[in-house]
Design a protein around this motif. Sequence first.
Motif, short mmCIF file in Angstrom:
data_model
loop_
_atom_site.label_atom_id
_atom_site.label_comp_id
_atom_site.label_asym_id
_atom_site.label_seq_id
_atom_site.Cartn_x
_atom_site.Cartn_y
_atom_site.Cartn_z
N ARG A 6 -0.82 -10.96 -9.92
CA ARG A 6 -0.66 -10.72 -11.36
C ARG A 6 0.09 -9.44 -11.62
NH1 ARG A 6 -6.54 -12.23 -13.73
NH2 ARG A 6 -6.66 -14.31 -12.81
N GLU A 7 0.71 -9.44 -12.78
CA GLU A 7 1.38 -8.25 -13.31
C GLU A 7 0.41 -7.05 -13.22
OE1 GLU A 7 4.32 -8.95 -15.35
OE2 GLU A 7 4.67 -6.78 -15.56
N GLY A 8 0.88 -5.96 -12.70
CA GLY A 8 0.02 -4.77 -12.67
C GLY A 8 -0.74 -4.59 -11.35
N ASP A 9 -0.86 -5.66 -10.57
CA ASP A 9 -1.64 -5.56 -9.33
C ASP A 9 -1.03 -4.52 -8.37
OD1 ASP A 9 -3.32 -7.48 -10.27
OD2 ASP A 9 -2.78 -9.04 -8.81
N LEU A 10 0.29 -4.53 -8.27
CA LEU A 10 0.92 -3.61 -7.31
C LEU A 10 0.64 -2.15 -7.64
CD1 LEU A 10 4.41 -5.18 -6.46
CD2 LEU A 10 2.50 -4.77 -4.89
N GLU A 11 0.50 -1.86 -8.92
CA GLU A 11 0.19 -0.47 -9.28
C GLU A 11 -1.21 -0.08 -8.81
OE1 GLU A 11 1.22 -0.26 -13.57
OE2 GLU A 11 2.81 -1.53 -12.68
N VAL A 12 -2.14 -1.02 -8.94
CA VAL A 12 -3.50 -0.75 -8.48
C VAL A 12 -3.51 -0.58 -6.97
CG1 VAL A 12 -5.86 -1.67 -8.36
CG2 VAL A 12 -4.46 -2.09 -10.39
N ILE A 13 -2.83 -1.49 -6.29
CA ILE A 13 -2.83 -1.50 -4.82
C ILE A 13 -2.09 -0.28 -4.26
CG2 ILE A 13 -2.01 -2.75 -2.78
CD1 ILE A 13 -2.26 -5.35 -4.58
N GLY A 14 -0.99 0.08 -4.90
CA GLY A 14 -0.12 1.10 -4.34
C GLY A 14 -0.44 2.54 -4.77
N ALA A 15 -1.57 2.74 -5.43
CA ALA A 15 -1.95 4.11 -5.80
C ALA A 15 -2.03 4.95 -4.53
CB ALA A 15 -3.29 4.10 -6.53
N PRO A 16 -1.61 6.22 -4.60
CA PRO A 16 -1.54 7.03 -3.38
C PRO A 16 -2.87 7.10 -2.62
CG PRO A 16 -0.49 8.17 -5.20
CD PRO A 16 -1.14 6.94 -5.78
N LEU A 17 -2.77 7.00 -1.30
CA LEU A 17 -3.93 7.11 -0.42
C LEU A 17 -4.09 8.55 0.01
CD1 LEU A 17 -3.02 4.19 2.03
CD2 LEU A 17 -4.92 4.16 0.39
N ASP A 18 -5.32 8.97 0.24
CA ASP A 18 -5.54 10.31 0.79
C ASP A 18 -5.32 10.32 2.29
OD1 ASP A 18 -6.35 11.63 -1.69
OD2 ASP A 18 -7.99 10.18 -1.61
N PHE A 19 -5.57 9.18 2.91
CA PHE A 19 -5.26 9.03 4.33
C PHE A 19 -5.11 7.55 4.64
CE2 PHE A 19 -9.87 8.98 3.95
CZ PHE A 19 -10.22 7.87 4.71
N LEU A 27 0.82 -1.22 0.00
CA LEU A 27 0.00 0.00 0.00
C LEU A 27 0.85 1.27 0.00
CD1 LEU A 27 -2.68 -1.10 2.62
CD2 LEU A 27 -3.18 -0.49 0.24
N LEU A 28 1.95 1.24 0.73
CA LEU A 28 2.72 2.48 0.92
C LEU A 28 4.03 2.51 0.15
CD1 LEU A 28 2.18 2.91 4.78
CD2 LEU A 28 0.88 3.99 2.93
N ALA A 29 4.50 1.33 -0.29
CA ALA A 29 5.78 1.30 -0.99
C ALA A 29 5.70 0.59 -2.33
CB ALA A 29 6.85 0.65 -0.10
N GLY A 30 4.52 0.08 -2.69
CA GLY A 30 4.35 -0.54 -4.00
C GLY A 30 5.16 -1.81 -4.20
N ARG A 31 5.44 -2.55 -3.13
CA ARG A 31 6.18 -3.81 -3.25
C ARG A 31 5.66 -4.81 -2.22
NH1 ARG A 31 10.72 -0.21 -0.70
NH2 ARG A 31 10.19 -0.55 1.48
N TYR A 32 5.98 -6.08 -2.45
CA TYR A 32 5.63 -7.11 -1.47
C TYR A 32 6.74 -7.17 -0.42
CZ TYR A 32 2.30 -8.41 -5.11
OH TYR A 32 1.30 -8.38 -6.03
N PRO A 33 6.44 -7.67 0.77
CA PRO A 33 7.49 -7.78 1.79
C PRO A 33 8.64 -8.65 1.26
CG PRO A 33 5.35 -8.33 2.73
CD PRO A 33 5.16 -8.21 1.25
N GLY A 34 9.86 -8.29 1.59
CA GLY A 34 11.00 -9.01 1.03
C GLY A 34 11.32 -10.32 1.73
N ASN A 35 10.69 -10.60 2.86
CA ASN A 35 11.10 -11.76 3.67
C ASN A 35 9.97 -12.77 3.86
OD1 ASN A 35 9.50 -10.13 5.19
ND2 ASN A 35 10.72 -10.31 7.06
N GLU A 36 9.21 -13.01 2.82
CA GLU A 36 8.07 -13.91 2.96
C GLU A 36 8.50 -15.36 3.22
OE1 GLU A 36 4.48 -12.06 0.44
OE2 GLU A 36 6.30 -12.41 -0.75
N ALA A 37 9.56 -15.81 2.56
CA ALA A 37 10.00 -17.20 2.76
C ALA A 37 10.50 -17.40 4.19
CB ALA A 37 11.10 -17.55 1.75
N GLU A 38 11.22 -16.42 4.69
CA GLU A 38 11.70 -16.49 6.07
C GLU A 38 10.52 -16.48 7.03
OE1 GLU A 38 13.35 -13.16 9.00
OE2 GLU A 38 14.34 -13.14 7.02
#
Length: 459
Positions: free
Chosen positions: A278-291, A254-265
Motif C-alpha cells: 500500500r501507499e505509504g508502506d515504504l515510508e514506514v519500512i524505510g525509517a532510519p535504523l539505529d543498527f 529497509l535501507l533505500a526505501g524502495r522495492y528491488p527493481g528486478n522482481e519480474a526477472e
Amino acid sequence: MSDLPRFPAGFRFGAATAAYQIEGAATEDGRGPSIWDTYSHTPGRTEGGETGDSACDHYHRYPEDVELLRRLGVDDYRFSIAWPRVRPAGDGPVNDKGLDFYDRLVDELLAAGIEPVPTLYHWDLPQALEDRGGWRVRETAELFAEYAAITAERLGDRVRRWITLNEPFCTSFVGHAVGRHAPGTREGVPALATAHHLLLGHGLAARALRAAGAAEVGVTLNLDHISPATDSPADAAAARRAETLHNLVWTEPLLAGRYPGNEAETWGELARHQEFRREGDLEVIGAPLDFLGINFYRPLVFADAPYTEPDPALRTAVDIRAREAGWPGVRRTAMDWPVVPHTFTELLTRLRDRYPNLPPVLITENGSAEPDQPDADGAVHDTDRVEYLHAHLHALTAALDAGVDVRGYFVWSLLDNFEWAYGYAKRFGIVRVDYATHQRTPKDSYHWYAGLIAAHRSS
Ligand code: GBH
C-alpha cells in the motif's frame, strides 16, 4: 589459540539464543501455542519428531545460564521474547506471568552486568494468529506492533536496544515457499505477501518502540554472500536472482526505501502480485535504523537451473530458476555448510559499498554446528568450532579495517539447542547441553571466547 584478533575499544561482545530453541516450559504460566509447537508436533516435520517442549529448560534454569554468561564476560546477551507468552492468542488479553519471566531475566542480566538485547520475533507466531491468516495478512503486522508496545511498556525502563525481527527471509521463504519451517506451506503469492507484512511489521513495531522510549531499534537479517558457480552469463544471472531473493528483498526497502527493481526477472509471473503493498508502506519500512543486525554462517553459490526442482523435498513455490552449488575444497560443519571466512569480510564490504548510508552493524549471530564430542572426563574439545570462530572474528576485523562500522558481535549460540527442523542433533552451543539431565558443560570454545573477551577488555 594464539594470534587473537584485536578489536577497537568500545567494541562489544555477546552471545545469542532464541526463545523456542531454549526455553521449554511450552505450556507453563499461560503460554499459548505457537506455529512452531504445531509444526514440530506434526509427524514428519522435524528430525526424529523432536519439539521444543522442554528444550534446554532455560525457563527454569535461567539463573544458571546468566551465571554462564557472567563468567564468559560478555557485554550483551541477545535472547528472544516469545509473543505467545506475552499475548497468548496474538491479540486479546496480555499474560502477565509471561511478561514476569522476561522481567526476571532482564533483572538477572543487569545484576550480572550484562545488557539485555531482546528480539521480539524469532519465528514463534501465536497459532491463533496463524489461524487468522498469519503473516500472509496485514493484520498480523499491526498486532505485532501492539505486542511490541506492550512488551516495551513492561521492560523499556531497563532495555536500551531492541531487535524487531530475526531473519524474515526464513519466515517468508523457508516457512511459506519451501515449507521446511513453520507454518510449512508452499504458495508463491502468500510467501511474497508474508515478506511484505514482515517488513511492515518491523516498521510499525519500530515506531511503537520509539514511542515507548527505546534508545535503539534494529532488525536482524540473514544476509548472504552469493556468488555464481561458474563465470557463465547464465550462472551470473542466476546469482543475481538469488541476490534479490535473499538480500535485496530486505535491504532495498529497509535501507533505500524502495522495492528491488528486478522482481519480474527474479520470480517471473509472481511479480505481478503487488496487491498487499500500500501507499505509504515504504515510508514506514524505510525509517532510519539505529543498527542493522546481520547473521552470518556460510556463503551460498548458485547455478542456473532453468527447470523446477525435481526433488519434491527441495521444491519451492518462489522459483528463481537457480540451484545451490557447493563450495569445493573447504571444510564443512555438521550442517554441511562450507567454512569460507573471507566471504564474511566481503559480505560486509559489499553491503557498505551498495549502501553508503549503512547504519552501524551488529553481528547478531555467527557460529558453527559441530559433532557432539564429550570426553570421558566431561570436557568438550571442540577444536573445529574454536577455529571457525577464530577465523570469522579475524575476517570481521578485516571488515573493520576496510572501514565497515561494526559495533558488536554475538556468538551463536550460548547453548546447544533445538535447531528447528534438525531437532537436537545439530549443536551450535559453546556450552554443551545433556538433554537427558539438562546439565550444562562449557566447551573449549566457551573458554576460548572468554579469553578473547578478557584480552579485549585489558587491551
Ligand atoms: C539462524 O538461521 C537462526 O536465526 C537460528 O535460530 C539458528 O539456530 C541458526 O541460524 C543456526 O542455523 O534449505 O530451505 O531448508 C540460519 C539460517 C535458515 C539456514 C534455514 C538454513 C535452511 C533452509 N538458516 N536454512 S532450506
